[in-house]
Design an enzyme around this catalytic site. Structure first.
Site, short mmCIF file in Angstrom:
data_model
loop_
_atom_site.label_atom_id
_atom_site.label_comp_id
_atom_site.label_asym_id
_atom_site.label_seq_id
_atom_site.Cartn_x
_atom_site.Cartn_y
_atom_site.Cartn_z
N TRP A 266 0.80 -1.19 -0.12
CA TRP A 266 -0.11 0.05 -0.07
C TRP A 266 0.91 1.22 -0.10
O TRP A 266 0.63 2.06 -0.67
CB TRP A 266 -0.97 0.16 1.20
CG TRP A 266 -1.85 1.39 1.24
CD1 TRP A 266 -1.59 2.28 2.08
CD2 TRP A 266 -3.18 1.49 0.83
NE1 TRP A 266 -2.43 3.25 1.93
CE2 TRP A 266 -3.60 2.63 1.05
CE3 TRP A 266 -3.92 0.69 -0.25
CZ2 TRP A 266 -4.56 3.32 0.85
CZ3 TRP A 266 -5.00 1.03 -0.32
CH2 TRP A 266 -5.56 2.45 -0.13
N TRP A 373 -6.51 9.76 3.61
CA TRP A 373 -7.52 10.54 3.98
C TRP A 373 -8.57 10.46 2.73
O TRP A 373 -9.74 10.74 3.02
CB TRP A 373 -6.83 12.06 4.07
CG TRP A 373 -6.56 12.10 5.67
CD1 TRP A 373 -5.33 12.14 6.13
CD2 TRP A 373 -7.37 12.55 6.55
NE1 TRP A 373 -5.53 12.50 7.62
CE2 TRP A 373 -6.72 12.66 7.60
CE3 TRP A 373 -8.85 12.94 6.63
CZ2 TRP A 373 -7.33 13.01 9.18
CZ3 TRP A 373 -9.39 13.15 7.93
CH2 TRP A 373 -8.34 13.34 9.15
#
Length: 454
Positions: A266, A373
Site C-alpha cells: 500500500w 484521507w
C-alpha cells in the site's frame, strides 16, 4: 585521489541496504550531506513531530558514519542550490541519492540533471515500474497489488559497507542544534522519547520485536488495547529501515504475513499515486466532490479544535487524538475512525485533518497521508463511498477499545467496559469529560444530505 562525490540523503538515513551509498563508494571519496529544505516543499515542509524524529535520527546517523571514519554534513536551504554550492566548493563531480517521489523532490531530481545518479531502495519495487496493461499507473490498489505480486519477492538487501572513503578536506557543516528541530516552549514531545528510539539501531530493534509477534498481526492490529501494530512506520518513513529488509526478516506463511506485506505494498501504491497525480495531497481525486459544501463557519472551527484536542465526547475518537498529540502516532484503526468522524460527523474538509496529521505524526508520509484521507473521505480515485459512515461507538465496542480509552482519556478510567464506549448513553459521563459534540444519527443525516447536494 579521485574527485569526491556527494551522497544526498533525505528519507534514507541508514547504512544497511543503502544502494546510493554503495554506488558513491565505488565512485570516489564520499561526502554524506543532509539538507533541511523548507523551501522546495512549499506548504508541505515537514511538521513538528517529524522534526523531533529527524533531530534524533540525524544524531544517530552521524554517529554511525563517524564509526566508519566519515561524518554527516548539514546544510539548510533550497536543496538544488545547496548541492550546487557543495559541488563547486568541494570539486565533487557527481551526486548519488535514493529516488524519492514527492512532487518537490521529483522537480529537484530533474533540475540536477546528469550530475545526479538515482538509485532505487525505498520500495519493494520502483512504483513507476508497476504498470497497467496499457502502460499507465494504477489507480486501484487491488489491481496494483495483483501486478506487484507478480514482481515479488523484491531484490535482496545490499550489505553495509565495511569502510567509507573520506575526502581530503571536509566542507563546513551547520550545527544541528542551530536548526532548533526540538520543541522547547512548550516541550510538547516529552513522551516521545519513552515511545520511540529514532535511528537505524532503533529500527532494527523494532523489527526484531515485530518479527516475534508477527503471527498475531492479522487480528491484533485491529485491537487498539492490544496494539499489535508493527510500530515500524516511523522508521520506514525516515528511511532507517527499508521494505526489502523487512521482507527478508519476516519468515513464514499465513494471513498475518500476507496482510503485512500488503501494507508494505500500500505504501508503494501511495507513492505511485503521488507520482502520477502530484496535486493529490491538495485536490480531490474525484472532481465531483469539489461541489461538496463543507462546514467552515465559526461553529465548524470550534468543532475542529475540539477534534484536535480530543474533546468530542466520543471516547474512541478522543483517545486517538490524545495519543496522537502525546506520542506523535495513532493506532491505525483509530486513525480511520478519527478521520471519518471529522469528515462525516463534523462535515469538515478532509484537508484540515490531513494537515493536522501531517504536523502531528512522526510517520507523516505525503503519499500515505493523502491516499488514506481521500480513501476515508470517498473523494479519492480508490476510496470508500462517501455514504459509508463509520459508527465510532459501535467500532469502539467491536474492537474492544476499553483499555485503550482508559489509557488516553483518564477522565473515563474508572468506568466499566459496558459504559466506557458511550458514557452519555450509560448515564455516567464524568463532569470533566465533554458531552457529545453531535449525536451520531444527526451527523449521519447531515452528511448524507450534503452528499446528495453534489
Amino acid at each position: 585521489m579521485s574527485d569526491p562525490v556527494l551522497l544526498w540523503l533525505r528519507q534514507d538515513l541508514r547504512l544497511r541496504d543503502q544502494p546510493a551509498l554503495l554506488a558513491a563508494i565505488d565512485d570516489g571519496a564520499v561526502i554524506p550531506v543532509y539538507i533541511l529544505d523548507d523551501t522546495s516543499p512549499g506548504d508541505w515542509a515537514i511538521g513538528g513531530a517529524q522534526r523531533w524524529w529527524l533531530h534524533h535520527s540525524l544524531v544517530a546517523f552521524d554517529d554511525s558514519l563517524r564509526a566508519k571514519d566519515s561524518r554527516l554534513i548539514l546544510r539548510r536551504g533550497e536543496a538544488v542550490a545547496e548541492l550546487r554550492k557543495l559541488m563547486k566548493g568541494t570539486g565533487a563531480t557527481r551526486i548519488h541519492a535514493v529516488r524519492h517521489y514527492e512532487p518537490w523532490w521529483v522537480k529537484a531530481q530533474e533540475a540536477l540533471g546528469d550530475t545526479l545518479s538515482l538509485h532505487d531502495g525505498n520500495h519493494l519495487r520502483p512504483p513507476e515500474s508497476v504498470r497497467t496493461g496499457s502502460g499507465g499507473m494504477f489507480k486501484i490498489y487491488s489491481s496494483f497489488w495483483k501486478a506487484l505480486n507478480q514482481m515479488l519477492p523484491p531484490e535482496d538487501p545490499v550489505p553495509m559497507p565495511r569502510t567509507i572513503p573520506s575526502p581530503s578536506q571536509w566542507p563546513k557543516s551547520d550545527k544541528l542544534a542551530d536548526w532548533k528541530l526540538l520543541p522547547t516552549k512548550p516541550d510538547w514531545a516529552t513522551a516521545f522519547g519513552t515511545s520511540w528510539q529514532p535511528g537505524e539501531d532503533g529500527a532494527h530493534k523494532a523489527l526484531k520485536s515485530f518479527a516475534a509477534r508477527l503471527d498475531d498481526y492479522d487480528t491484533a492490529r485491529n485491537l487498539p488495547s492490544v496494539d499489535g501494530s508493527s510500530n515500524l512506520s516511523p522508521h520506514l518513513h525516515h528511511g532507517e529501515l527499508s521494505p526489502r529488509q523487512i521482507w527478508a526478516a519476516l519468515d513464514g506463511q499465513g494471513d498475518s504475513l500476507t496482510t503485512y506485506r500488503k501494507e508494505l505494498a500500500w505504501r508503494d501504491f501511495a507513492s505511485g499515486v503521488i507520482l502520477s497525480m502530484p496535486d493529490y495531497a491538495d485536490a480531490n481525486g474525484r472532481p465531483r466532490y469539489d461541489k461538496l459544501k463543507w462546514r467552515s463557519d465559526a461553529a465548524a472551527k470550534r468543532d475542529l479544535k475540539a477534534w484536535q484536542q480530543g474533546r468530542t465526547g466520543y471516547p474512541i475518537v478522543d483517545a486517538g487524538m490524545r495519543q496522537l498529540w502525546q506520542i506523535g502516532w495513532m493506532h491505525n484503526r483509530v486513525r480511520m475512525i478519527a478521520a471519518s468522524f471529522l469528515i462525516k460527523h463534523l462535515l469538515i474538509d478532509w484537508r484540515e485533518g490531513e494537515r493536522w496529521y501531517w504536523d502531528c505524526l512522526v510517520d507523516a508520509d505525503l503519499g500515505n497521508n493523502a491516499v488514506n484521507w481521500q480513501w476515508v473521505a470517498g473523494t479519492g480515485v480508490d476510496s470508500n463511498m462517501f455514504g459509508r459512515i463509520m459508527a465510532p461507538l459501535t467500532q469502539s465496542e467491536k474492537f474492544d477499545a476499553a483499555d485503550y480509552i482508559r489509557r488516553w482519556v483518564p477522565e473515563l478510567a474508572k468506568l466499566p467496559d459496558e459504559a466506557i464506549h458511550d458514557p452519555d448513553a450509560a448515564g455516567c459521563r464524568p463532569k470533566a469529560y465533554p458531552e457529545k459534540i453531535i449525536e451520531h444519527r444527526e451527523a449521519r443525516e447531515r452528511a448524507l444530505a450534503a452528499a446528495r447536494g453534489i
